[in-house]
Write a protein that holds these residues in place. Structure first.
Motif, PDB file in Angstrom:
ATOM      1  N   ILE A 111       0.817  -1.222   0.000  1.00  0.00           N
ATOM      2  CA  ILE A 111       0.000   0.000   0.000  1.00  0.00           C
ATOM      3  C   ILE A 111       0.849   1.269   0.000  1.00  0.00           C
ATOM      4  N   GLY A 112       2.133   1.139   0.361  1.00  0.00           N
ATOM      5  CA  GLY A 112       3.042   2.282   0.241  1.00  0.00           C
ATOM      6  C   GLY A 112       3.315   2.607  -1.230  1.00  0.00           C
ATOM      7  N   ASN A 113       3.522   1.576  -2.058  1.00  0.00           N
ATOM      8  CA  ASN A 113       3.652   1.786  -3.508  1.00  0.00           C
ATOM      9  C   ASN A 113       2.372   2.430  -4.037  1.00  0.00           C
ATOM     10  N   LEU A 114       1.243   1.905  -3.567  1.00  0.00           N
ATOM     11  CA  LEU A 114      -0.043   2.380  -4.101  1.00  0.00           C
ATOM     12  C   LEU A 114      -0.291   3.837  -3.733  1.00  0.00           C
TER      13      LEU A 114
ATOM     14  N   LEU B 189       1.844  -5.021   3.686  1.00  0.00           N
ATOM     15  CA  LEU B 189       0.423  -4.709   3.572  1.00  0.00           C
ATOM     16  C   LEU B 189       0.015  -4.538   2.121  1.00  0.00           C
ATOM     17  N   THR B 190      -0.941  -5.329   1.709  1.00  0.00           N
ATOM     18  CA  THR B 190      -1.473  -5.209   0.361  1.00  0.00           C
ATOM     19  C   THR B 190      -2.947  -4.824   0.457  1.00  0.00           C
ATOM     20  N   LEU B 191      -3.507  -4.466  -0.688  1.00  0.00           N
ATOM     21  CA  LEU B 191      -4.919  -4.135  -0.727  1.00  0.00           C
ATOM     22  C   LEU B 191      -5.758  -5.360  -0.337  1.00  0.00           C
ATOM     23  N   ALA B 192      -5.296  -6.545  -0.748  1.00  0.00           N
ATOM     24  CA  ALA B 192      -6.016  -7.776  -0.429  1.00  0.00           C
ATOM     25  C   ALA B 192      -6.080  -7.979   1.090  1.00  0.00           C
ATOM     26  N   LEU B 193      -4.991  -7.630   1.767  1.00  0.00           N
ATOM     27  CA  LEU B 193      -4.966  -7.787   3.219  1.00  0.00           C
ATOM     28  C   LEU B 193      -5.951  -6.811   3.882  1.00  0.00           C
TER      29      LEU B 193
ATOM     30  N   GLY C  21     -11.791  -6.284   6.331  1.00  0.00           N
ATOM     31  CA  GLY C  21     -13.118  -5.676   6.225  1.00  0.00           C
ATOM     32  C   GLY C  21     -13.149  -4.280   5.629  1.00  0.00           C
ATOM     33  N   PHE C  22     -12.068  -3.872   4.944  1.00  0.00           N
ATOM     34  CA  PHE C  22     -12.043  -2.536   4.349  1.00  0.00           C
ATOM     35  C   PHE C  22     -12.223  -2.618   2.840  1.00  0.00           C
ATOM     36  N   GLU C  23     -12.765  -1.537   2.300  1.00  0.00           N
ATOM     37  CA  GLU C  23     -12.885  -1.402   0.857  1.00  0.00           C
ATOM     38  C   GLU C  23     -11.659  -0.652   0.346  1.00  0.00           C
ATOM     39  N   PRO C  24     -11.229  -0.941  -0.894  1.00  0.00           N
ATOM     40  CA  PRO C  24     -10.091  -0.183  -1.451  1.00  0.00           C
ATOM     41  C   PRO C  24     -10.279   1.337  -1.354  1.00  0.00           C
ATOM     42  N   LEU C  25     -11.528   1.803  -1.556  1.00  0.00           N
ATOM     43  CA  LEU C  25     -11.734   3.253  -1.519  1.00  0.00           C
ATOM     44  C   LEU C  25     -11.599   3.842  -0.113  1.00  0.00           C
ATOM     45  N   ASP C  26     -11.705   2.997   0.911  1.00  0.00           N
ATOM     46  CA  ASP C  26     -11.405   3.491   2.270  1.00  0.00           C
ATOM     47  C   ASP C  26      -9.944   3.917   2.330  1.00  0.00           C
ATOM     48  N   TYR C  27      -9.101   3.116   1.680  1.00  0.00           N
ATOM     49  CA  TYR C  27      -7.673   3.463   1.654  1.00  0.00           C
ATOM     50  C   TYR C  27      -7.441   4.730   0.829  1.00  0.00           C
ATOM     51  N   ARG C  28      -8.166   4.852  -0.274  1.00  0.00           N
ATOM     52  CA  ARG C  28      -8.034   6.078  -1.072  1.00  0.00           C
ATOM     53  C   ARG C  28      -8.400   7.303  -0.227  1.00  0.00           C
ATOM     54  N   TYR C  29      -9.471   7.178   0.541  1.00  0.00           N
ATOM     55  CA  TYR C  29      -9.903   8.299   1.386  1.00  0.00           C
ATOM     56  C   TYR C  29      -8.824   8.630   2.415  1.00  0.00           C
ATOM     57  N   LEU C  30      -8.240   7.593   3.009  1.00  0.00           N
ATOM     58  CA  LEU C  30      -7.171   7.805   3.995  1.00  0.00           C
ATOM     59  C   LEU C  30      -6.007   8.577   3.374  1.00  0.00           C
ATOM     60  N   VAL C  31      -5.630   8.172   2.167  1.00  0.00           N
ATOM     61  CA  VAL C  31      -4.500   8.810   1.483  1.00  0.00           C
ATOM     62  C   VAL C  31      -4.822  10.274   1.146  1.00  0.00           C
ATOM     63  N   LEU C  32      -6.067  10.536   0.743  1.00  0.00           N
ATOM     64  CA  LEU C  32      -6.452  11.909   0.410  1.00  0.00           C
ATOM     65  C   LEU C  32      -6.394  12.824   1.638  1.00  0.00           C
TER      66      LEU C  32
ATOM     67  N   ALA D 243      -9.420  -1.101  -8.680  1.00  0.00           N
ATOM     68  CA  ALA D 243     -10.193  -1.113  -7.429  1.00  0.00           C
ATOM     69  C   ALA D 243     -10.062   0.219  -6.704  1.00  0.00           C
ATOM     70  N   LEU D 244      -8.936   0.888  -6.878  1.00  0.00           N
ATOM     71  CA  LEU D 244      -8.731   2.189  -6.237  1.00  0.00           C
ATOM     72  C   LEU D 244      -9.265   3.337  -7.092  1.00  0.00           C
ATOM     73  N   ASN D 245      -9.954   2.974  -8.173  1.00  0.00           N
ATOM     74  CA  ASN D 245     -10.565   3.964  -9.070  1.00  0.00           C
ATOM     75  C   ASN D 245      -9.542   4.917  -9.673  1.00  0.00           C
ATOM     76  N   MET D 246      -8.395   4.379 -10.065  1.00  0.00           N
ATOM     77  CA  MET D 246      -7.398   5.202 -10.741  1.00  0.00           C
ATOM     78  C   MET D 246      -7.678   5.138 -12.239  1.00  0.00           C
ATOM     79  N   ILE D 247      -7.436   6.261 -12.909  1.00  0.00           N
ATOM     80  CA  ILE D 247      -7.688   6.311 -14.357  1.00  0.00           C
ATOM     81  C   ILE D 247      -6.502   5.677 -15.066  1.00  0.00           C
ATOM     82  N   ARG D 248      -6.780   4.701 -15.921  1.00  0.00           N
ATOM     83  CA  ARG D 248      -5.688   3.998 -16.618  1.00  0.00           C
ATOM     84  C   ARG D 248      -4.876   4.969 -17.481  1.00  0.00           C
TER      85      ARG D 248
END
Ligand SMILES: [Zn+2]
Length: 469
Positions: free
Chosen positions: A39-42, A290-294, A299-310, A113-118
């Motif tokens: 998740i640090g790379n992400l 730590l990966t997104l799968a973990l 019990g977290f959604e990928p976008l929860d992580y996006r929100y945290l990063v924002l 899954a993180l809603n990034m634009i390709r």
């Protein structure tokens, strides 16, 4: 309004002006596909996605190129390790090509899954060996290379501004003890780096190509220079990566690119800060990572992580904890619920025209266009969500407009569906059990409803049922 960006090259915030009026050339260093992204790379990719979204929202067209490193990235930064993919292939007893395919697919699953634009173009290093060889030939013709012990090296003493991005103190470094680094005796200067390898200290290399210097494989740095110039031209606007790329990878990319063309290569350099865990910088070499799968398993959604990063500025370090992720999750859910109730109430997209709504929009743009200040931009989103004096349509429209930059998929939130009759029958039965104080039956029915995707909420004024978000 204009976009302001912090340029690592000048160490200052500059007004962004692309070389072509409306089109931005953007190159972001892609993943080395030997393992899952942590998740640090992400976090770095999320910062780059925010940059791209803000440029798009500001009216630019973005020509985004990202590479896939599938050869030549060694475990050590000083050309002293083993090819990361080759090592993993040995460990997993698979072909190196299969390793690359598998982890490329995994990377883009996270990316989506993180809603990034390709990116506009995704390019694999192994598909561009020819361009890399051409670039090394150009460097050779201009006297920037030497061959030693079978490898082709770039001579940093052949240029006079090596290390300008990192502001390296080259003399200080030469005097410092280098006992901790494995020294390559074939290098004239310890900072010289390999452009083309024909030997590997770690046994057979599966990926090899013919070249004027013998069968071999390219160094990691040359691929980014060769592919970015191939798709974006010899000079382009923005190059991004994590801050760990500054002292070696990006420094070497600049040295060889500008030595080959004699021109300034990239105008704006942007770098994202680290994600930290309890032990410091997150890395794959520290055991379980730590990966997104973990996160999903917890019990977290990928976008929860996006929100945290924002919630943190991209140039600040961010310390990860499950507690802070939990807070991000609940904040994101509250925003989602607010948007759902707007949609349930029939809110429609409209043209922003009231003074209050226009002021919110300006406020948001001021923050997000000022070096991507996402924490402040989120604060404006919250103000709008909470402001009951705004008209429902304007409020909804503003939220969707902000989300173009934030990428929280708020535009995908739909109105509540009518609850099907069989679910309502179970819910009624559960209410009767509860009224009769038959707790066992009432709990069993609640679990059954949860399995079918519905949440029962017990409040002071009775129970309600809704579909899970
Ligand atoms: Zn790169």
């Amino acid at each position: 309004m204009s976009v302001q960006l912090y340029n690592t090259m000048s160490r200052s915030i500059e007004t962004f002006v692309p070389a072509k009026e409306d089109e931005v050339g953007l190159y972001t260093c892609g993943p080395t596909v030997y393992n899952y992204a942590h998740i640090g790379n992400l976090r770095t990719f999320l910062f780059e996605d925010t940059l791209k979204r803000v440029l798009l929202q500001s009216g630019f067209t973005v020509n985004h190129v990202m590479n896939i490193t599938d050869v030549g990235h060694l475990t050590g930064d000083g050309d002293d390790g083993e090819d990361k993919l080759q090592r993993m292939a040995k460990e997993q007893q698979q072909s190196v090509w299969d390793i690359a395919d598998f982890y490329t697919t995994a990377f883009f699953a996270d990316f989506d899954a993180l809603n990034m634009i390709r990116p506009t173009i995704v390019c694999k290093a192994t598909d561009h060996i020819e361009q890399m060889i051409d670039l090394i030939k150009r460097l050779e013709e201009r006297g920037h290379t030497y061959t030693s012990g079978g490898n082709v090296y770039f001579s940093i003493d052949s240029i006079d501004d090596y290390g300008k991005l990192a502001r390296l103190d080259l003399e200080g470094m030469q005097n410092a003890s280098r006992e901790d680094v494995e020294v390559d005796d074939h290098k004239r200067n310890p900072k010289d780096f390999v452009l083309w390898f024909t030997r590997s200290k770690h046994g057979d290399q599966e990926m090899m190509w013919p070249s004027p210097w013998g069968r071999g494989f390219p160094g990691w740095h040359i691929e980014c220079s060769a592919m970015s110039m191939h798709y974006l031209g010899e000079s382009f606007d923005i190059h991004c990566g994590g801050i760990d790329a500054i002292p070696v990878h990006h420094t070497n990319e600049i040295a060889q690119s500008e030595a080959a063309t004699g021109k300034e290569w990239v105008k704006y350099w942007l770098h994202g800060e680290f994600l930290l865990d309890d032990t410091g910088k997150m890395s794959k070499s520290k055991g379980e990572f730590l990966t997104l799968a973990l996160l999903k398993k917890h019990g977290f959604e990928p976008l929860d992580y996006r929100y945290l990063v924002l919630g943190a500025h991209y140039r600040s370090q961010l310390r990860f904890s499950f507690q802070s992720l939990k807070m991000a999750q609940s904040a994101r859910r509250r925003i989602g619920e607010a948007v759902r109730s707007m949609v349930n109430g029939g809110a429609q997209r409209t043209t922003i025209s009231s003074d209050a709504a226009l002021a919110y929009r300006d406020d948001f743009l001021t923050h997000i266009q000022h070096d991507l200040n996402t924490p402040q931009a989120l604060a404006v989103l919250w103000s709008v969500v909470k402001d009951g004096t705004l008209g429902a349509d304007e409020r909804y429209t503003l939220v969707l407009y902000f989300d173009q930059a934030l990428g929280l998929r708020l535009d995908a939130i739909e109105a509540d569906e009518e609850i099907p009759a069989d679910i309502m029958a179970l819910f009624d039965e559960r209410n009767r059990a509860k009224a009769a104080k038959d707790w066992e039956k009432s709990d069993a029915l609640r679990s059954e409803l949860a399995q079918k995707g519905y949440v029962v909420k017990d409040g002071q004024s009775g129970s309600s049922i809704e579909k899970k978000m």
